[in-house]
Design a protein around this motif. Sequence first.
Motif, PDB file in Angstrom:
ATOM      1  N   TYR B  96       1.027  -1.169   0.031  1.00 12.64           N
ATOM      2  CA  TYR B  96      -0.043   0.008   0.075  1.00 12.64           C
ATOM      3  C   TYR B  96       1.072   1.193   0.101  1.00 12.64           C
ATOM      4  O   TYR B  96       1.402   1.538   0.894  1.00 12.64           O
ATOM      5  CB  TYR B  96      -0.872   0.029   1.097  1.00 12.64           C
ATOM      6  N   PRO B  97       0.976   1.958  -1.073  1.00 13.49           N
ATOM      7  CA  PRO B  97       1.786   2.759  -1.265  1.00 13.49           C
ATOM      8  C   PRO B  97       1.621   3.945  -0.190  1.00 13.49           C
ATOM      9  O   PRO B  97       2.837   5.192   0.048  1.00 13.49           O
ATOM     10  CB  PRO B  97       1.684   3.485  -2.504  1.00 13.49           C
ATOM     11  N   HIS B  98       0.602   4.074   0.450  1.00 13.09           N
ATOM     12  CA  HIS B  98       0.324   5.523   1.267  1.00 13.09           C
ATOM     13  C   HIS B  98       0.482   5.204   2.631  1.00 13.09           C
ATOM     14  O   HIS B  98       0.318   5.843   3.563  1.00 13.09           O
ATOM     15  CB  HIS B  98      -1.318   5.959   1.044  1.00 13.09           C
ATOM     16  N   LYS B  99       1.083   3.912   3.115  1.00  9.23           N
ATOM     17  CA  LYS B  99       1.370   3.404   4.249  1.00  9.23           C
ATOM     18  C   LYS B  99       2.752   3.166   4.357  1.00  9.23           C
ATOM     19  O   LYS B  99       3.246   2.643   3.684  1.00  9.23           O
ATOM     20  CB  LYS B  99       0.523   2.122   4.681  1.00  9.23           C
TER      21      LYS B  99
END
Lengths: 214, 254
Positions: B96-99
Amino acid sequence: MQLVWDNAEFLLRGARYTLQITLVSMIFGVLIGMIVALARISGIRPVRWIARFYVSVIRGTPVLVQIFFVYFGLADYGLRLGSLTAAYLALSINVGAYLSETFRGAILSVPKGQMEAAYAAGMTTWQAYRRIIFPQAARVAIAPMGNTFIGMLKETSLVSTIAVTELLRSAQLLIAQYYKYTPFYIGIAAMYWVMSTLFSIVLHAVEKRLSKAY
Amino acid sequence: MMIRTTGLSKSFHNHEVLRSIDFQVDKTEIVVLLGPSGSGKSTLLRCLNGLEELSGGSLTVNGVDVDSAMSHREKNARFREIRRQTGMVFQQFNLYPHKTALENVIESLLIVKRMPKADAVAAGERLLKRVGLAEKRDAYPSRLSGGQQQRVAIARALAMEPAVMLFDEPTSALDPELVGEVLDVMRELAGEGMTMVVVTHEMKFARQVANRVVFMDGGVIVEQGEPASFFQSPQTERARRFLNQITGERGDKE
Ligand SMILES: Nc1ncnc2c1ncn2[C@@H]1O[C@H](COP(=O)(O)OP(=O)(O)OP(=O)(O)O)[C@@H](O)[C@H]1O
Ligand SMILES: [Mg+2]
Protein backbone atom coordinates in the motif's frame (compact mmCIF):
# COMPACT_ATOMS: atom_id res chain seq x y z
CA MET A 1 -13.41 53.44 -4.88
CA GLN A 2 -14.59 55.35 -1.85
CA LEU A 3 -18.06 54.02 -2.61
CA VAL A 4 -16.80 50.44 -2.24
CA TRP A 5 -15.24 51.17 1.14
CA ASP A 6 -18.40 52.89 2.32
CA ASN A 7 -20.42 49.82 1.41
CA ALA A 8 -17.79 47.28 2.41
CA GLU A 9 -19.99 45.76 5.08
CA PHE A 10 -22.81 45.14 2.63
CA LEU A 11 -20.44 43.63 0.07
CA LEU A 12 -18.75 41.47 2.67
CA ARG A 13 -22.14 40.10 3.65
CA GLY A 14 -22.59 39.17 -0.02
CA ALA A 15 -19.16 37.55 -0.04
CA ARG A 16 -20.13 35.58 3.04
CA TYR A 17 -23.15 34.19 1.18
CA THR A 18 -21.01 33.36 -1.82
CA LEU A 19 -18.64 31.47 0.43
CA GLN A 20 -21.44 29.78 2.29
CA ILE A 21 -23.19 28.64 -0.88
CA THR A 22 -19.90 27.38 -2.26
CA LEU A 23 -19.05 25.40 0.87
CA VAL A 24 -22.51 23.92 1.40
CA SER A 25 -22.86 22.93 -2.27
CA MET A 26 -19.38 21.54 -2.26
CA ILE A 27 -20.00 19.39 0.83
CA PHE A 28 -23.23 17.96 -0.54
CA GLY A 29 -21.66 17.78 -3.99
CA VAL A 30 -18.82 15.66 -2.63
CA LEU A 31 -21.32 13.34 -0.95
CA ILE A 32 -23.42 13.03 -4.10
CA GLY A 33 -20.27 12.65 -6.19
CA MET A 34 -19.01 9.77 -4.06
CA ILE A 35 -22.31 7.93 -4.08
CA VAL A 36 -22.72 8.39 -7.83
CA ALA A 37 -19.12 7.36 -8.50
CA LEU A 38 -19.71 4.15 -6.55
CA ALA A 39 -22.98 3.61 -8.37
CA ARG A 40 -21.19 3.97 -11.68
CA ILE A 41 -18.63 1.29 -10.86
CA SER A 42 -21.14 -0.96 -9.10
CA GLY A 43 -21.94 -4.39 -10.44
CA ILE A 44 -25.67 -3.72 -10.55
CA ARG A 45 -26.60 -2.65 -14.03
CA PRO A 46 -29.74 -0.53 -13.41
CA VAL A 47 -27.87 1.37 -10.71
CA ARG A 48 -25.11 2.09 -13.19
CA TRP A 49 -27.61 3.25 -15.80
CA ILE A 50 -29.39 5.64 -13.48
CA ALA A 51 -26.10 7.14 -12.37
CA ARG A 52 -24.96 7.57 -15.95
CA PHE A 53 -28.21 9.18 -16.96
CA TYR A 54 -27.97 11.67 -14.11
CA VAL A 55 -24.42 12.64 -15.01
CA SER A 56 -25.27 12.92 -18.67
CA VAL A 57 -28.30 15.18 -18.07
CA ILE A 58 -26.47 17.49 -15.68
CA ARG A 59 -23.41 17.79 -17.89
CA GLY A 60 -25.53 18.28 -20.97
CA THR A 61 -27.61 21.20 -19.71
CA PRO A 62 -26.72 24.76 -18.59
CA VAL A 63 -26.39 25.38 -14.86
CA LEU A 64 -28.69 28.36 -15.18
CA VAL A 65 -31.44 26.13 -16.54
CA GLN A 66 -30.89 23.75 -13.62
CA ILE A 67 -31.15 26.60 -11.14
CA PHE A 68 -34.36 27.90 -12.73
CA PHE A 69 -35.79 24.41 -12.84
CA VAL A 70 -35.23 23.89 -9.13
CA TYR A 71 -36.48 27.33 -8.13
CA PHE A 72 -39.36 28.01 -10.56
CA GLY A 73 -39.96 24.59 -12.08
CA LEU A 74 -40.46 22.70 -8.84
CA ALA A 75 -42.77 25.47 -7.60
CA ASP A 76 -45.15 24.49 -10.41
CA TYR A 77 -45.43 21.13 -8.75
CA GLY A 78 -46.13 22.68 -5.39
CA LEU A 79 -42.58 22.47 -4.08
CA ARG A 80 -41.81 26.06 -3.21
CA LEU A 81 -38.22 26.41 -2.09
CA GLY A 82 -36.62 29.49 -0.58
CA SER A 83 -34.13 31.02 -2.97
CA LEU A 84 -31.15 30.07 -0.80
CA THR A 85 -32.37 26.48 -0.44
CA ALA A 86 -32.92 26.29 -4.17
CA ALA A 87 -29.39 27.56 -4.72
CA TYR A 88 -27.94 24.91 -2.42
CA LEU A 89 -29.95 22.18 -4.04
CA ALA A 90 -29.31 23.11 -7.66
CA LEU A 91 -25.60 23.67 -7.22
CA SER A 92 -25.10 20.51 -5.12
CA ILE A 93 -26.78 18.41 -7.77
CA ASN A 94 -24.74 20.12 -10.45
CA VAL A 95 -21.36 19.85 -8.82
CA GLY A 96 -22.11 16.29 -7.66
CA ALA A 97 -22.33 15.15 -11.27
CA TYR A 98 -18.98 16.66 -12.20
CA LEU A 99 -17.29 15.38 -9.06
CA SER A 100 -18.63 11.87 -9.63
CA GLU A 101 -16.63 11.79 -12.86
CA THR A 102 -13.53 12.97 -11.04
CA PHE A 103 -13.97 10.39 -8.31
CA ARG A 104 -14.69 7.57 -10.70
CA GLY A 105 -11.54 8.32 -12.65
CA ALA A 106 -9.52 8.55 -9.45
CA ILE A 107 -10.82 5.22 -8.14
CA LEU A 108 -10.13 3.51 -11.46
CA SER A 109 -6.61 4.95 -11.48
CA VAL A 110 -5.63 2.86 -8.44
CA PRO A 111 -3.80 -0.23 -9.74
CA LYS A 112 -5.76 -3.49 -9.66
CA GLY A 113 -3.07 -5.08 -7.51
CA GLN A 114 -4.10 -2.88 -4.57
CA MET A 115 -7.57 -4.37 -4.39
CA GLU A 116 -6.11 -7.85 -4.77
CA ALA A 117 -3.61 -7.28 -1.97
CA ALA A 118 -6.41 -6.07 0.28
CA TYR A 119 -8.61 -9.04 -0.59
CA ALA A 120 -5.73 -11.47 -0.15
CA ALA A 121 -5.20 -10.01 3.33
CA GLY A 122 -8.79 -10.91 4.22
CA MET A 123 -10.52 -7.56 3.86
CA THR A 124 -14.11 -7.19 2.71
CA THR A 125 -14.81 -5.09 -0.37
CA TRP A 126 -15.89 -2.17 1.76
CA GLN A 127 -12.85 -2.38 4.04
CA ALA A 128 -10.61 -2.49 0.98
CA TYR A 129 -12.25 0.60 -0.51
CA ARG A 130 -12.21 2.52 2.72
CA ARG A 131 -8.67 1.75 3.85
CA ILE A 132 -6.77 1.12 0.62
CA ILE A 133 -8.52 2.45 -2.48
CA PHE A 134 -10.14 5.71 -1.33
CA PRO A 135 -7.03 7.20 0.32
CA GLN A 136 -5.06 6.64 -2.87
CA ALA A 137 -7.88 7.92 -5.05
CA ALA A 138 -8.18 11.04 -2.88
CA ARG A 139 -4.68 12.06 -3.77
CA VAL A 140 -5.47 11.77 -7.47
CA ALA A 141 -8.83 13.54 -7.11
CA ILE A 142 -7.71 16.49 -5.05
CA ALA A 143 -6.31 18.64 -7.88
CA PRO A 144 -9.31 18.37 -10.24
CA MET A 145 -11.58 18.69 -7.22
CA GLY A 146 -9.86 21.97 -6.41
CA ASN A 147 -10.61 23.22 -9.90
CA THR A 148 -14.26 22.28 -9.51
CA PHE A 149 -14.27 24.03 -6.17
CA ILE A 150 -12.95 27.26 -7.62
CA GLY A 151 -15.30 26.96 -10.58
CA MET A 152 -18.14 26.58 -8.09
CA LEU A 153 -17.11 29.73 -6.25
CA LYS A 154 -17.58 31.70 -9.45
CA GLU A 155 -20.69 29.85 -10.57
CA THR A 156 -22.48 30.90 -7.41
CA SER A 157 -22.85 34.30 -9.10
CA LEU A 158 -25.56 32.66 -11.23
CA VAL A 159 -27.88 32.35 -8.25
CA SER A 160 -28.08 36.15 -8.16
CA THR A 161 -30.78 35.52 -10.80
CA ILE A 162 -33.05 33.90 -8.24
CA ALA A 163 -32.62 36.78 -5.83
CA VAL A 164 -29.99 35.33 -3.55
CA THR A 165 -28.01 38.33 -2.35
CA GLU A 166 -24.56 36.86 -2.82
CA LEU A 167 -21.60 38.91 -3.92
CA LEU A 168 -22.70 39.72 -7.48
CA ARG A 169 -26.22 40.69 -6.48
CA SER A 170 -24.90 42.83 -3.64
CA ALA A 171 -22.91 44.78 -6.20
CA GLN A 172 -25.89 45.03 -8.54
CA LEU A 173 -28.05 46.44 -5.77
CA LEU A 174 -25.43 49.05 -4.97
CA ILE A 175 -25.08 49.90 -8.65
CA ALA A 176 -28.81 50.44 -8.87
CA GLN A 177 -28.55 52.78 -5.93
CA TYR A 178 -25.50 54.84 -6.99
CA TYR A 179 -25.60 54.53 -10.80
CA LYS A 180 -21.89 53.70 -10.82
CA TYR A 181 -20.58 50.45 -12.32
CA THR A 182 -16.81 50.32 -12.38
CA PRO A 183 -15.83 50.59 -8.72
CA PHE A 184 -18.30 47.91 -7.63
CA TYR A 185 -17.39 45.45 -10.35
CA ILE A 186 -13.68 45.95 -9.70
CA GLY A 187 -14.37 45.60 -6.00
CA ILE A 188 -16.19 42.29 -6.26
CA ALA A 189 -13.77 40.97 -8.88
CA ALA A 190 -11.00 41.55 -6.34
CA MET A 191 -13.02 39.75 -3.68
CA TYR A 192 -13.66 36.72 -5.92
CA TRP A 193 -10.01 36.65 -6.78
CA VAL A 194 -8.90 36.76 -3.14
CA MET A 195 -11.30 33.95 -2.23
CA SER A 196 -10.21 31.68 -5.09
CA THR A 197 -6.57 32.32 -4.35
CA LEU A 198 -7.08 31.39 -0.71
CA PHE A 199 -8.82 28.18 -1.77
CA SER A 200 -5.94 27.36 -4.09
CA ILE A 201 -3.43 27.77 -1.30
CA VAL A 202 -5.39 25.56 1.08
CA LEU A 203 -5.93 22.89 -1.57
CA HIS A 204 -2.29 22.92 -2.49
CA ALA A 205 -1.38 22.29 1.12
CA VAL A 206 -3.84 19.39 1.32
CA GLU A 207 -2.47 17.92 -1.89
CA LYS A 208 1.05 18.10 -0.56
CA ARG A 209 0.03 16.35 2.64
CA LEU A 210 -1.69 13.53 0.77
CA SER A 211 1.39 13.10 -1.40
CA LYS A 212 3.93 12.90 1.36
CA ALA A 213 4.34 9.14 0.86
CA TYR A 214 5.26 9.47 -2.81
CA MET B 1 -3.81 -32.22 3.68
CA MET B 2 -3.49 -28.45 3.50
CA ILE B 3 -4.73 -27.85 -0.04
CA ARG B 4 -6.71 -30.08 -2.36
CA THR B 5 -8.35 -29.14 -5.63
CA THR B 6 -10.67 -31.51 -7.43
CA GLY B 7 -11.47 -31.02 -11.09
CA LEU B 8 -10.63 -27.33 -10.80
CA SER B 9 -11.37 -25.49 -14.04
CA LYS B 10 -11.06 -21.89 -15.03
CA SER B 11 -12.02 -20.16 -18.25
CA PHE B 12 -11.67 -16.55 -19.27
CA HIS B 13 -14.55 -15.96 -21.66
CA ASN B 14 -14.19 -19.04 -23.84
CA HIS B 15 -10.53 -19.59 -23.25
CA GLU B 16 -9.96 -22.57 -20.95
CA VAL B 17 -6.93 -21.76 -18.83
CA LEU B 18 -7.15 -24.52 -16.20
CA ARG B 19 -8.49 -27.90 -17.27
CA SER B 20 -9.78 -30.01 -14.44
CA ILE B 21 -6.79 -29.70 -12.12
CA ASP B 22 -6.32 -32.15 -9.25
CA PHE B 23 -3.66 -30.68 -7.03
CA GLN B 24 -2.68 -31.39 -3.43
CA VAL B 25 -0.33 -29.85 -0.95
CA ASP B 26 0.49 -31.45 2.39
CA LYS B 27 1.05 -29.62 5.62
CA THR B 28 4.61 -28.14 5.76
CA GLU B 29 5.20 -29.15 2.16
CA ILE B 30 7.04 -26.76 -0.18
CA VAL B 31 5.67 -27.06 -3.72
CA VAL B 32 7.20 -25.20 -6.65
CA LEU B 33 5.01 -24.63 -9.71
CA LEU B 34 6.90 -24.53 -12.99
CA GLY B 35 5.79 -24.09 -16.54
CA PRO B 36 6.02 -21.90 -19.61
CA SER B 37 4.41 -18.48 -19.74
CA GLY B 38 0.64 -18.73 -20.03
CA SER B 39 0.48 -22.28 -18.72
CA GLY B 40 -1.86 -21.23 -15.90
CA LYS B 41 0.45 -21.12 -12.85
CA SER B 42 -0.73 -17.73 -11.61
CA THR B 43 -4.33 -18.58 -12.34
CA LEU B 44 -4.10 -21.77 -10.28
CA LEU B 45 -2.55 -19.88 -7.39
CA ARG B 46 -5.18 -17.15 -7.58
CA CYS B 47 -8.01 -19.66 -7.67
CA LEU B 48 -6.78 -21.08 -4.37
CA ASN B 49 -7.63 -17.88 -2.48
CA GLY B 50 -10.49 -16.79 -4.71
CA LEU B 51 -8.83 -13.90 -6.51
CA GLU B 52 -10.12 -15.64 -9.64
CA GLU B 53 -13.62 -17.04 -9.73
CA LEU B 54 -13.77 -20.80 -10.25
CA SER B 55 -15.43 -22.03 -13.42
CA GLY B 56 -15.76 -25.60 -12.22
CA GLY B 57 -14.65 -28.11 -9.63
CA SER B 58 -13.97 -27.63 -5.96
CA LEU B 59 -11.18 -27.00 -3.53
CA THR B 60 -10.31 -27.26 0.14
CA VAL B 61 -7.79 -25.05 1.90
CA ASN B 62 -6.98 -25.80 5.53
CA GLY B 63 -10.36 -27.43 6.05
CA VAL B 64 -12.49 -24.81 4.30
CA ASP B 65 -14.38 -26.22 1.31
CA VAL B 66 -15.43 -24.24 -1.73
CA ASP B 67 -17.40 -25.68 -4.61
CA SER B 68 -17.90 -23.76 -7.84
CA ALA B 69 -21.59 -24.68 -7.66
CA MET B 70 -22.11 -22.79 -4.39
CA SER B 71 -23.96 -19.49 -4.38
CA HIS B 72 -21.94 -16.39 -4.98
CA ARG B 73 -22.52 -15.28 -1.43
CA GLU B 74 -21.46 -18.59 0.08
CA LYS B 75 -18.30 -18.69 -2.02
CA ASN B 76 -17.41 -15.14 -1.00
CA ALA B 77 -17.79 -15.94 2.68
CA ARG B 78 -15.72 -19.08 2.40
CA PHE B 79 -12.95 -17.48 0.40
CA ARG B 80 -12.76 -14.72 2.97
CA GLU B 81 -12.27 -17.44 5.57
CA ILE B 82 -9.57 -19.00 3.38
CA ARG B 83 -7.85 -15.66 2.88
CA ARG B 84 -7.58 -15.16 6.63
CA GLN B 85 -5.54 -18.36 6.72
CA THR B 86 -3.53 -17.76 3.57
CA GLY B 87 -0.78 -15.29 2.83
CA MET B 88 -0.08 -14.16 -0.71
CA VAL B 89 3.01 -12.51 -2.14
CA PHE B 90 2.78 -10.88 -5.57
CA GLN B 91 5.29 -10.35 -8.32
CA GLN B 92 4.76 -6.57 -8.16
CA PHE B 93 4.75 -6.52 -4.31
CA ASN B 94 1.49 -4.51 -4.22
CA LEU B 95 2.41 -2.75 -1.01
CA TYR B 96 0.00 0.00 0.00
CA PRO B 97 1.92 3.07 -1.19
CA HIS B 98 0.20 5.47 1.21
CA LYS B 99 1.23 3.48 4.27
CA THR B 100 4.62 3.02 5.93
CA ALA B 101 6.29 -0.38 6.13
CA LEU B 102 4.90 -0.93 9.62
CA GLU B 103 1.42 0.27 8.64
CA ASN B 104 1.46 -2.12 5.68
CA VAL B 105 2.25 -5.02 7.97
CA ILE B 106 -0.32 -4.26 10.66
CA GLU B 107 -3.18 -3.09 8.45
CA SER B 108 -5.02 -6.40 8.35
CA LEU B 109 -4.32 -7.04 12.03
CA LEU B 110 -6.17 -3.81 12.80
CA ILE B 111 -8.90 -4.07 10.19
CA VAL B 112 -9.53 -7.77 9.72
CA LYS B 113 -8.51 -9.15 13.11
CA ARG B 114 -9.43 -5.99 15.05
CA MET B 115 -6.36 -6.35 17.21
CA PRO B 116 -5.65 -3.49 19.64
CA LYS B 117 -3.21 -1.00 18.14
CA ALA B 118 -0.43 -1.58 20.67
CA ASP B 119 -0.47 -5.35 20.17
CA ALA B 120 -0.54 -4.95 16.39
CA VAL B 121 2.44 -2.59 16.46
CA ALA B 122 4.40 -5.00 18.64
CA ALA B 123 3.59 -7.86 16.26
CA GLY B 124 4.45 -5.70 13.25
CA GLU B 125 7.81 -4.74 14.66
CA ARG B 126 8.58 -8.38 15.35
CA LEU B 127 7.71 -9.30 11.76
CA LEU B 128 9.79 -6.50 10.28
CA LYS B 129 12.70 -7.64 12.39
CA ARG B 130 12.21 -11.17 11.14
CA VAL B 131 12.63 -10.04 7.51
CA GLY B 132 15.57 -7.84 8.49
CA LEU B 133 13.85 -4.48 8.13
CA ALA B 134 13.29 -3.32 11.70
CA GLU B 135 14.94 0.03 10.99
CA LYS B 136 12.64 0.70 8.00
CA ARG B 137 9.41 0.66 10.01
CA ASP B 138 8.54 4.27 9.19
CA ALA B 139 9.69 4.26 5.56
CA TYR B 140 7.13 4.52 2.77
CA PRO B 141 7.35 1.89 -0.01
CA SER B 142 8.57 4.51 -2.49
CA ARG B 143 11.69 4.86 -0.36
CA LEU B 144 12.47 1.13 -0.31
CA SER B 145 14.35 -0.99 -2.83
CA GLY B 146 12.44 -3.73 -4.64
CA GLY B 147 13.97 -6.38 -2.42
CA GLN B 148 13.02 -4.47 0.71
CA GLN B 149 9.48 -3.92 -0.59
CA GLN B 150 9.09 -7.61 -1.25
CA ARG B 151 10.34 -8.47 2.23
CA VAL B 152 7.82 -6.05 3.73
CA ALA B 153 5.17 -7.74 1.59
CA ILE B 154 6.19 -11.11 3.03
CA ALA B 155 5.99 -9.71 6.55
CA ARG B 156 2.55 -8.32 5.72
CA ALA B 157 1.39 -11.72 4.50
CA LEU B 158 2.80 -13.40 7.61
CA ALA B 159 0.99 -10.99 9.93
CA MET B 160 -2.24 -12.94 9.73
CA GLU B 161 -0.35 -16.05 10.87
CA PRO B 162 -1.35 -17.96 7.76
CA ALA B 163 -1.34 -21.72 7.49
CA VAL B 164 -0.18 -21.50 3.86
CA MET B 165 1.85 -18.98 1.91
CA LEU B 166 1.31 -18.49 -1.83
CA PHE B 167 4.12 -16.85 -3.82
CA ASP B 168 3.60 -15.73 -7.42
CA GLU B 169 7.01 -15.10 -8.95
CA PRO B 170 8.18 -13.13 -5.92
CA THR B 171 11.59 -12.33 -7.39
CA SER B 172 10.77 -11.82 -11.07
CA ALA B 173 10.43 -8.04 -10.79
CA LEU B 174 13.69 -7.64 -8.88
CA ASP B 175 17.13 -6.59 -10.04
CA PRO B 176 19.37 -9.68 -9.96
CA GLU B 177 21.40 -8.46 -7.00
CA LEU B 178 18.23 -8.15 -4.87
CA VAL B 179 16.86 -11.64 -5.55
CA GLY B 180 19.01 -13.30 -2.90
CA GLU B 181 17.68 -11.36 0.08
CA VAL B 182 14.10 -12.35 -0.75
CA LEU B 183 14.95 -15.99 -1.38
CA ASP B 184 16.81 -16.06 1.95
CA VAL B 185 13.67 -14.98 3.78
CA MET B 186 11.69 -17.65 1.93
CA ARG B 187 14.29 -20.30 2.78
CA GLU B 188 14.03 -19.35 6.41
CA LEU B 189 10.25 -19.64 6.29
CA ALA B 190 10.53 -23.05 4.69
CA GLY B 191 12.92 -24.09 7.44
CA GLU B 192 10.38 -23.08 10.06
CA GLY B 193 7.86 -25.51 8.62
CA MET B 194 5.62 -23.12 6.68
CA THR B 195 3.49 -24.69 3.97
CA MET B 196 4.35 -22.94 0.73
CA VAL B 197 3.25 -22.94 -2.91
CA VAL B 198 5.76 -21.03 -5.01
CA VAL B 199 5.63 -20.06 -8.67
CA THR B 200 9.20 -19.21 -9.63
CA HIS B 201 11.80 -19.45 -12.32
CA GLU B 202 14.58 -19.73 -9.73
CA MET B 203 15.66 -23.28 -10.46
CA LYS B 204 18.30 -23.32 -7.76
CA PHE B 205 15.71 -22.42 -5.17
CA ALA B 206 13.38 -25.11 -6.52
CA ARG B 207 16.09 -27.71 -6.38
CA GLN B 208 17.26 -26.84 -2.89
CA VAL B 209 14.06 -25.94 -1.09
CA ALA B 210 11.12 -27.65 -2.79
CA ASN B 211 9.82 -31.01 -1.62
CA ARG B 212 7.98 -31.39 -4.89
CA VAL B 213 7.98 -29.76 -8.30
CA VAL B 214 4.75 -29.49 -10.27
CA PHE B 215 5.15 -28.85 -13.97
CA MET B 216 2.20 -27.27 -15.80
CA ASP B 217 1.59 -26.68 -19.47
CA GLY B 218 -1.55 -25.70 -21.33
CA GLY B 219 -3.70 -25.62 -18.20
CA VAL B 220 -2.92 -29.14 -17.00
CA ILE B 221 -0.40 -30.65 -14.63
CA VAL B 222 1.89 -32.51 -16.99
CA GLU B 223 4.31 -33.99 -14.52
CA GLN B 224 5.31 -33.79 -10.89
CA GLY B 225 7.90 -35.25 -8.63
CA GLU B 226 10.82 -34.70 -6.32
CA PRO B 227 13.11 -31.96 -7.55
CA ALA B 228 16.15 -34.20 -7.87
CA SER B 229 14.46 -36.69 -10.18
CA PHE B 230 12.43 -34.05 -12.03
CA PHE B 231 15.45 -31.96 -12.93
CA GLN B 232 17.72 -34.93 -13.73
CA SER B 233 15.30 -37.14 -15.63
CA PRO B 234 12.02 -35.48 -16.54
CA GLN B 235 9.52 -38.10 -17.71
CA THR B 236 7.70 -36.10 -20.39
CA GLU B 237 8.90 -34.53 -23.56
CA ARG B 238 7.26 -31.22 -22.67
CA ALA B 239 9.07 -30.97 -19.35
CA ARG B 240 12.36 -31.86 -21.02
CA ARG B 241 11.88 -29.17 -23.61
CA PHE B 242 10.96 -26.63 -20.95
CA LEU B 243 14.02 -27.44 -18.85
CA ASN B 244 16.33 -27.30 -21.86
CA GLN B 245 14.96 -23.96 -22.83
CA ILE B 246 15.24 -22.49 -19.39
CA THR B 247 18.75 -23.81 -18.69
CA GLY B 248 19.72 -22.62 -22.14
CA GLU B 249 18.62 -19.12 -21.25
CA ARG B 250 19.91 -19.11 -17.73
CA GLY B 251 22.67 -21.71 -17.89
CA ASP B 252 25.26 -19.24 -16.69
CA LYS B 253 23.36 -18.67 -13.44
CA GLU B 254 22.89 -22.27 -12.41
N1 LIG C 1 -7.87 -11.70 -16.44
C1 LIG C 1 -7.65 -12.45 -17.55
N2 LIG C 1 -8.45 -12.33 -18.62
C2 LIG C 1 -8.26 -13.07 -19.73
N3 LIG C 1 -7.28 -13.98 -19.86
C3 LIG C 1 -6.45 -14.15 -18.82
C4 LIG C 1 -6.57 -13.39 -17.63
N4 LIG C 1 -5.60 -13.79 -16.76
C5 LIG C 1 -4.90 -14.74 -17.42
N5 LIG C 1 -5.38 -14.97 -18.65
C6 LIG C 1 -4.88 -15.96 -19.62
O1 LIG C 1 -4.78 -17.19 -18.96
C7 LIG C 1 -3.64 -17.90 -19.39
C8 LIG C 1 -2.85 -18.33 -18.19
O2 LIG C 1 -2.37 -17.19 -17.53
P1 LIG C 1 -1.48 -17.26 -16.24
O3 LIG C 1 -1.21 -15.85 -15.84
O4 LIG C 1 -2.11 -18.14 -15.24
O5 LIG C 1 -0.16 -17.93 -16.76
P2 LIG C 1 1.23 -18.13 -16.04
O6 LIG C 1 1.54 -19.56 -16.12
O7 LIG C 1 1.18 -17.51 -14.70
O8 LIG C 1 2.21 -17.32 -16.99
P3 LIG C 1 3.45 -16.37 -16.65
O9 LIG C 1 4.63 -17.26 -16.45
O10 LIG C 1 3.60 -15.53 -17.87
O11 LIG C 1 3.10 -15.58 -15.43
C9 LIG C 1 -2.91 -16.98 -20.34
O12 LIG C 1 -3.20 -17.40 -21.65
C10 LIG C 1 -3.47 -15.64 -20.07
O13 LIG C 1 -3.48 -14.88 -21.24
MG1 LIG D 1 2.08 -15.80 -13.83
